[in-house]
Design a protein around this motif. Structure first.
Motif, PDB file in Angstrom:
ATOM      1  N   VAL A 120       0.840  -1.206   0.000  1.00  0.00           N
ATOM      2  CA  VAL A 120       0.000   0.000   0.000  1.00  0.00           C
ATOM      3  C   VAL A 120       0.870   1.251   0.000  1.00  0.00           C
ATOM      4  N   ALA A 121       1.890   1.275   0.852  1.00  0.00           N
ATOM      5  CA  ALA A 121       2.753   2.458   0.951  1.00  0.00           C
ATOM      6  C   ALA A 121       3.493   2.724  -0.357  1.00  0.00           C
ATOM      7  N   VAL A 122       4.061   1.687  -0.947  1.00  0.00           N
ATOM      8  CA  VAL A 122       4.823   1.873  -2.192  1.00  0.00           C
ATOM      9  C   VAL A 122       3.900   2.209  -3.350  1.00  0.00           C
ATOM     10  N   TRP A 123       2.773   1.512  -3.483  1.00  0.00           N
ATOM     11  CA  TRP A 123       1.831   1.814  -4.571  1.00  0.00           C
ATOM     12  C   TRP A 123       1.384   3.270  -4.484  1.00  0.00           C
ATOM     13  N   THR A 124       1.020   3.708  -3.282  1.00  0.00           N
ATOM     14  CA  THR A 124       0.543   5.081  -3.097  1.00  0.00           C
ATOM     15  C   THR A 124       1.639   6.087  -3.411  1.00  0.00           C
ATOM     16  N   ALA A 125       2.842   5.853  -2.925  1.00  0.00           N
ATOM     17  CA  ALA A 125       3.954   6.782  -3.166  1.00  0.00           C
ATOM     18  C   ALA A 125       4.307   6.862  -4.651  1.00  0.00           C
ATOM     19  N   VAL A 126       4.374   5.722  -5.311  1.00  0.00           N
ATOM     20  CA  VAL A 126       4.712   5.723  -6.741  1.00  0.00           C
ATOM     21  C   VAL A 126       3.581   6.345  -7.549  1.00  0.00           C
ATOM     22  N   HIS A 127       2.353   6.105  -7.163  1.00  0.00           N
ATOM     23  CA  HIS A 127       1.224   6.716  -7.868  1.00  0.00           C
ATOM     24  C   HIS A 127       1.264   8.239  -7.727  1.00  0.00           C
ATOM     25  N   LEU A 128       1.518   8.713  -6.519  1.00  0.00           N
ATOM     26  CA  LEU A 128       1.650  10.165  -6.318  1.00  0.00           C
ATOM     27  C   LEU A 128       2.797  10.734  -7.140  1.00  0.00           C
ATOM     28  N   TRP A 129       3.933  10.034  -7.150  1.00  0.00           N
ATOM     29  CA  TRP A 129       5.072  10.479  -7.959  1.00  0.00           C
ATOM     30  C   TRP A 129       4.667  10.534  -9.435  1.00  0.00           C
ATOM     31  N   TRP A 130       4.005   9.492  -9.912  1.00  0.00           N
ATOM     32  CA  TRP A 130       3.617   9.447 -11.318  1.00  0.00           C
ATOM     33  C   TRP A 130       2.668  10.597 -11.655  1.00  0.00           C
TER      34      TRP A 130
END
Length: 141
Positions: A120-130
């Motif tokens: 959840v943490a990585v998906w959310t962080a990468v999605h925000l970055w994208w």
């Protein structure tokens, strides 16, 4: 003509799914790291549990993304009921699965849960970055 920064649905029908390859790649990389950390700290069971937790998160988010992207194409008014319905369904299923796994006494339960949290943490962080670095700065036609 749409306002600057607003994508008209007919202009780019694939924008709803364009981020998935990046997010799935990040999830795959995280699953490998989680498996290695699990193996080092708790053996094969922990490695499997941690990687499976990341996989559960990636599968869940991918399902939501695909269903909601399709609903948005068909009728944007479907987004709220489908989004809420998927949320309730996924969390109910996750709770049932975690309770069932916990009742078996499986040693991989804690790594599984940690894998879900990390996913959840990585998906959310990468999605925000994208969204902020890639999508927001793309060339506009």
């Amino acid at each position: 003509m749409a306002e600057p920064g607003v994508v008209e649905p007919a202009a780019d029908r694939r924008w709803r799914l364009r981020h998935l390859p990046v997010l799935l790649g990040a999830s795959l990389a995280l699953a490998v790291v989680a498996a290695v950390v699990g193996a080092v700290t708790g053996g094969a069971t922990a490695a499997f549990g941690a990687a499976a937790g990341v996989g559960v998160t990636a599968l869940s988010y991918t399902l939501t993304t695909v269903v909601l992207a399709r609903a948005d194409q068909v009728n944007p008014q479907l987004l709220l009921p489908l989004g809420v319905g998927l949320y309730v369904l996924k969390f109910t299923l996750l709770g049932v699965v975690l309770v069932a796994v916990a009742s078996t006494g499986w040693a991989g339960l804690i790594p599984l849960c940690l894998g879900i949290v990390a996913g959840v943490a990585v998906w959310t962080a990468v999605h925000l970055w994208w969204l902020t670095r890639v999508y927001a700065h793309r060339p506009r036609d």
